[in-house]
Scaffold this active site. Sequence first.
Site, PDB file in Angstrom:
ATOM      1  N   ASP A 165       3.441  -7.480  10.203  1.00  0.00           N
ATOM      2  CA  ASP A 165       4.379  -7.374   9.072  1.00  0.00           C
ATOM      3  C   ASP A 165       5.807  -7.190   9.561  1.00  0.00           C
ATOM      4  OD1 ASP A 165       4.982  -7.446   6.380  1.00  0.00           O
ATOM      5  OD2 ASP A 165       4.591  -5.317   6.037  1.00  0.00           O
ATOM      6  N   TYR A 212       0.802  -1.219   0.000  1.00  0.00           N
ATOM      7  CA  TYR A 212       0.000   0.000   0.000  1.00  0.00           C
ATOM      8  C   TYR A 212       0.835   1.270   0.000  1.00  0.00           C
ATOM      9  CZ  TYR A 212      -3.450  -3.404   1.485  1.00  0.00           C
ATOM     10  OH  TYR A 212      -4.239  -4.512   1.558  1.00  0.00           O
TER      11      TYR A 212
END
Length: 442
Positions: free
Chosen positions: A291, A178
């Site tokens: 993440d 993103y």
Amino acid sequence: MAYVGEQKPYSPRENENEKCGKPQPPNIPGHEVAKVKTKKQNSLYPSASAEDLRYLDMEKDKPDESSPRGVLDACTRDSQSNKSSHENSKSKSSQSGGLFNWSKLLRLWSKKSIKRLASFPPVNVPKISRRKSRSERENPQLCILYNFQNSLVSFTFSELQTATHNFSAENLVGKGGYADVYKGCLKDGQLIAVKRLTKGTADEKTSGFLSELGIIAHVNHPNVAKLIGSCIEEGMHLVFQLSPLGSLGSVLHGSKNTIIGWKERYKIALGTADGLLYLHDSCLKRIIHRDIKADNILLTEDYEPQICDFGLAKWLPKQCSHHNVSKFEGTFGYFAPEYFMHGIVDEKTDVYSFGVLLLELMTGRPALDDQQRSLVIWAKPLLDSNDTKKLIDPSLGENYIPEEMDLVALTASLCIEQSPILRPRMNQASAELDGFMSPILS
């Protein structure tokens, strides 16, 4: 079991279809449920009108103000409380399907954000005390958000363009699903990392921007990257402090001229464990990062690690054991098996990724190599046979402490267990890495 593929984060962010891990009620036939509901409603509200019941439903549907979205929504409601009823009705009618009015909140954010610090005189600035609003008094989360917002620098887009050489490819230090991350240097010489949201619609970018701010506002730890400012011109940008070393991924897997010694690698392992332990156990809100990888560990000048990029982070309420997500996001090579196959997200998801990170520090190899071969698949048999020598990065030679290397190898082997039940929690992993639990676990 190997999970191989292109090493890039996955598809659009999910804001819905997430379920909190709670015990499920027994399966009762629909007609029986209707009877019970009717009886219960009649007994509780024997004289309630239809309008009263609608009010109760509205009360039940109020957002949770302890969540990031609840905090941000409350902030917006408070800022608009003094507007006329005509403006309020007009605003409500313009919302479609309950869509959050991003543009107004962004104008609020831009209006409230302080200007560049250099534009203010260094001394004799009067401190204006304002009476706290009712919403701020009732919701301490708002106080945190207000104070955090006022501590940030509001950068202009031209300033970030100048700092990053117009977001040049040479300054690109990280690429995600993103957002892209660029290194830069401000006019005063301060090094920065600029996270620029690039994927999704305008509403999705704004949602991601505000959600990440809502998470970071509650985080304060030496091993978590410090946000210094933001910019909402020409897109959404978050600005972090950056040291000349950059990220662990760029140092460990970048130029072969840079070799990290074992002392620094062990320090990075300990610091990252402390940062994750803080997010899971000591933070105001329980945070799952989702993440953890070498590119998301920034290094200070003295190799102190700082966890960054909370774009995929989730708040896990105390009453929930896990989240269930319908679409998984993250980076191949770091996925925990239960997340990859079933969409289960909890602390053990981060623990698995941390185990992969430890293997990278030991071996000097990336989570997935150029042929998309998994580091875990290669290292697991060697760990199981206690053949640590074959795991050690050749560039280290004999320049390491065997006892520390064994602790890292043992902790990594526990963290990458296929079953999350067999993995340690971060407090156990951190203690094992420090050598406090080796007699118990070995």
